[in-house]
Design a protein around this motif. Structure first.
Motif, short mmCIF file in Angstrom:
data_model
loop_
_atom_site.label_atom_id
_atom_site.label_comp_id
_atom_site.label_asym_id
_atom_site.label_seq_id
_atom_site.Cartn_x
_atom_site.Cartn_y
_atom_site.Cartn_z
N ASP A 68 0.83 -1.21 0.00
CA ASP A 68 0.00 0.00 0.00
C ASP A 68 0.87 1.26 0.00
N ALA A 69 1.96 1.21 0.77
CA ALA A 69 2.86 2.36 0.81
C ALA A 69 3.54 2.59 -0.54
N ALA A 70 3.89 1.48 -1.22
CA ALA A 70 4.51 1.61 -2.54
C ALA A 70 3.53 2.25 -3.53
N LYS A 71 2.28 1.84 -3.47
CA LYS A 71 1.27 2.41 -4.36
C LYS A 71 1.08 3.90 -4.07
N THR A 72 1.00 4.24 -2.78
CA THR A 72 0.85 5.65 -2.40
C THR A 72 2.06 6.46 -2.84
N SER A 73 3.25 5.86 -2.69
CA SER A 73 4.48 6.55 -3.07
C SER A 73 4.51 6.84 -4.57
N ILE A 74 4.09 5.87 -5.37
CA ILE A 74 4.08 6.07 -6.82
C ILE A 74 3.06 7.14 -7.21
N GLU A 75 1.89 7.10 -6.58
CA GLU A 75 0.87 8.12 -6.89
C GLU A 75 1.36 9.51 -6.50
N LEU A 76 2.00 9.62 -5.34
CA LEU A 76 2.52 10.92 -4.91
C LEU A 76 3.63 11.39 -5.84
N MET A 77 4.49 10.46 -6.24
CA MET A 77 5.58 10.79 -7.15
C MET A 77 5.04 11.30 -8.49
N PRO A 88 8.59 1.51 -6.71
CA PRO A 88 8.86 2.95 -6.64
C PRO A 88 10.19 3.35 -7.26
N VAL A 89 11.23 2.52 -7.08
CA VAL A 89 12.53 2.83 -7.68
C VAL A 89 12.43 2.76 -9.20
N MET A 90 11.72 1.75 -9.72
CA MET A 90 11.52 1.63 -11.16
C MET A 90 10.78 2.85 -11.70
N GLY A 107 17.67 -4.49 -8.58
CA GLY A 107 18.57 -4.38 -9.73
C GLY A 107 17.92 -4.84 -11.02
N ILE A 108 17.21 -5.97 -10.96
CA ILE A 108 16.54 -6.48 -12.16
C ILE A 108 15.48 -5.49 -12.64
N GLY A 109 14.69 -4.95 -11.70
CA GLY A 109 13.63 -4.02 -12.08
C GLY A 109 14.17 -2.75 -12.72
N LEU A 136 15.71 -3.52 -16.25
CA LEU A 136 14.63 -3.69 -17.23
C LEU A 136 13.98 -2.36 -17.57
N SER A 137 13.82 -1.50 -16.58
CA SER A 137 13.22 -0.18 -16.84
C SER A 137 14.07 0.63 -17.80
N ILE A 138 15.38 0.59 -17.61
CA ILE A 138 16.28 1.35 -18.49
C ILE A 138 16.22 0.80 -19.92
#
Length: 648
Positions: A207-216, A272-274, A344-346, A349-351
């Motif tokens: 839930d915190a990751a979802k909130t963090s992405i939305e805030l970002m 969130p890092v991705m 690292g994998i995420g 792959l994002s890059i």
């Protein structure tokens, strides 16, 4: 007519790629649309629900070797535990107005309903009232679930570890229901209701990751597109980076989600890092291509030539930047911790996805709608680059990217601008010396601070801010052992025997467990436990340490004697008591006192049968069926895997 780019072979790689892309641009965009839809549905949507924060020991480490040995004798432990903690209002007891009974009944009904609906596979619940409802009731066991002065209590739930996320989400609903229906509506004297354990931490982290992405997204996206708008000065071109960012996020998240479905452990910190990386490099790479494209269009180039120039001059910058970043994050894959590897994998792959998306979708969109994206403004048209006649059959672009001018003062002003002076100073020797001195000072300061960094293994640092599970475990530790949600398991093997019923092994193992008790310090002296079929230390249950003699354990073992020995015990012990006791007072059967104490039962005559049967359960849980190994449960009063627990 199309203008041939300067200094470019007819069959160069970029020109060939653009020609191919021009031909198949619709297919390329359609393919990316299909990929994004499929990966979004099957991977990106369930990704946050698949993230975990489980720590698996590195291969070859002592704990990994110990787990292998433990699994060989006792199988893989498939269960995990969660705490539901209740705290009464100041000046009240947890038993006032039957508060604890209401909380226990509501919890049992909630969980039973989920079991009947097939939402849960298995579940066990232990607590004050569940212990007293057993046959026979374990009153001493029940008392261990109530804190000092009867102001707090807890329920211990055990369920399959593989479904911890599902149970954690259900426990969130249960805690919300307990707060709303019991505390608010019925007015019970309960000050706090909360839960703690790996399952709740997992769902709170998601839930915190979802909130963090939305805030970002809500903060970063407007700023990023504002910078793009200022740089490109074109509202039409802003559509392209928006498309590439959306496709890149969905594709990268989808791939990682599919990997999670295939069994890869993905940390809740990875999404969130991705998202941060995708937001940064997608807009950055789009800006590289679109700014060059716009310059070429303003210089009177057509769309295809502008795309070729963009890829020729900005494409290698994107590839160099992307592969450099990916190579740097490749080091995370060599960490022996899967959670770090998943980040690292995420990111890698994002890059790679951002590079692929921007080098295909951006030029495809520009080639598909040249009338929309290649339209020049009136100001740009006034400063278009002139065509220089070479001969009667060929015209080429003027090599200068500035408007032609016969006024020397304009060229002089342009060459002596702010950026020109800054560029000249930045490449001078004084500037180089200043940069080296600054780097030396900052590097020395950084290394000095880095060498004194405090290392901590506290798992609270990985929990979301203001998490209910964190507050629960902190409150819980004031009255009970915080380690109950994740006890350590110690494997005990006879050295020169194939049975645990070896006098040397039994004595040495009991002494070893007694020595471990001495390692408990501070709060663990009050609430910590060391439990096994041969030894128990538990001050919460008024047992400062009891050792079960080998002879009694062997005599009561159903694997060595008849299963009906428990029913035969009363008469045999009564006969023995009358035969060897001059006073003929057999109300207190002393030979069974250690066993009764271990199993939290009084040693009276009427408790012999249930004492024996309870000991059978403890023996079967703590010893292999062939009686070749024992396992002890060690519970220091510290959150599992926290700094305190690891230090202990």
């Amino acid at each position: 007519l199309p203008v041939k780019p300067l200094n470019m072979p007819d069959k160069c790689l970029v020109a060939t790629y653009v020609a191919w892309l021009h031909r198949w641009k619709r297919c390329v965009l359609l393919a990316w649309s299909v990929i994004a839809i499929l990966l979004g549905y099957f991977g990106a949507v369930p990704l946050l629900g698949l993230c975990k924060n489980e720590f698996t020991p590195p291969v070859g480490s002592p704990s990994q070797i110990a787990q292998q040995e433990l699994s060989k004798y006792f199988g893989v432990n498939p269960n995990t535990s969660e705490v539901l903690y209740f705290e009464a209002l100041p000046g009240h007891s947890i038993f006032d107005k039957d508060a604890l009974l209401s909380l226990s009944d509501t919890t049992e009904k909630f969980l039973q309903g989920h079991l009947e609906e097939g939402l849960f596979e298995a579940l066990s619940l232990n607590g004050y009232y569940p212990s007293r409802q057993l046959a026979p009731p374990l009153d001493a066991e029940a008392s261990s679930f109530v804190g000092a002065d009867n102001t707090s209590s807890f329920l211990l739930l055990t369920f399959p570890k593989k479904d911890s996320r599902k149970y954690g989400r259900a426990l969130q609903d249960l805690i919300r229901q307990l707060k709303d229906s019991l505390v608010v509506q019925e007015g019970l004297p309960v000050a706090f209701v909360g839960g703690g354990g790996t399952a709740l931490v997992a769902v709170e982290a998601a839930d915190a990751a979802k909130t963090s992405i939305e805030l970002m997204d809500s903060i970063s996206l407007p700023i990023a597109f504002l910078v793009l708008a200022v740089s490109l000065r074109s509202a039409r071109l802003l559509l392209v980076p928006f498309i590439t960012l959306f496709v890149g996020v969905v594709t990268a998240f989808g791939i990682v989600g599919v990997l999670a479905l295939l069994g890869l452990l993905i940390s809740s910190a990875a999404p969130p890092v991705m998202m941060s990386m995708l937001l940064a490099i997608s807009i950055d790479y789009a800006l590289f291509l679109l700014s060059r494209f716009q310059e070429e269009i303003e210089g009177d180039a057509n769309a295809e030539t502008a795309v070729i120039k963009s890829l020729q001059h900005s494409g290698h910058t994107i590839c160099g930047s992307g592969f450099t970043l990916a190579f740097c994050f490749l080091s995370l894959l060599f960490f022996p911790i899967q959670l770090m590897q998943s980040i690292g994998i995420g990111v890698i792959l994002s890059i790679l996805v951002a590079m692929a998306v921007n080098l295909t979708i951006v030029p495809a969109c520009l080639l598909l709608l040249p009338c929309l994206f290649a339209k020049r403004s009136d100001v740009s048209a006034q400063h278009a680059r002139p065509l220089v006649a070479v001969d009667a059959a060929t015209t080429v672009e003027a090599t200068s990217r500035y408007p032609a001018s016969n006024n020397p003062s304009e060229s002089c002003d342009r060459d002596n601008g702010v950026w020109d002076r800054l560029g000249k100073y930045a490449t001078s020797w004084p500037a180089l010396a200043g940069v080296l001195v600054l780097l030396l000072l900052l590097g020395t300061l950084g290394l000095t601070k880095f060498s004194h960094l405090e290392k901590s293994m506290d798992t609270f640092l990985m929990t979301p801010r203001s998490a209910v599970s964190t507050e629960t475990m902190q409150r819980f530790g004031q009255s009970f052992s915080q380690g109950q949600t994740g006890p350590y398991r110690m494997l005990l093997l006879p050295r020169h025997s194939d049975t645990i019923y070896n006098p040397g092994f039994w004595q040495n193992a009991s002494t070893l467990l007694g020595d471990i008790v001495q390692l408990f310090d501070e709060d663990s002296k009050l609430h910590g436990t060391v439990s096994s079929v041969m030894y128990e230390y538990n001050l919460d249950r008024s047992q400062a340490g009891h050792v079960v003699p080998l002879s009694i354990a062997s005599y009561l073992d159903p694997a060595r004697h008849d299963d009906g020995i428990c029913k035969a015990l009363p008469e045999s012990f009564r006969s023995a008591c009358f035969k060897y006791n001059d006073t003929k007072d057999c109300k207190d059967l002393a030979p069974l006192a250690p066993i009764a104490a271990l199993l939290k039962l009084p040693p009276g005559y009427h408790d012999i049968v249930r004492t024996c049967e309870a000991f059978h359960l403890a023996l079967n849980a703590g010893a292999t069926q062939a009686r070749t190994a024992l396992v002890a449960s060690l519970v220091p009063s510290a959150v599992p895997a926290s700094h305190g627990a690891v230090t202990w």
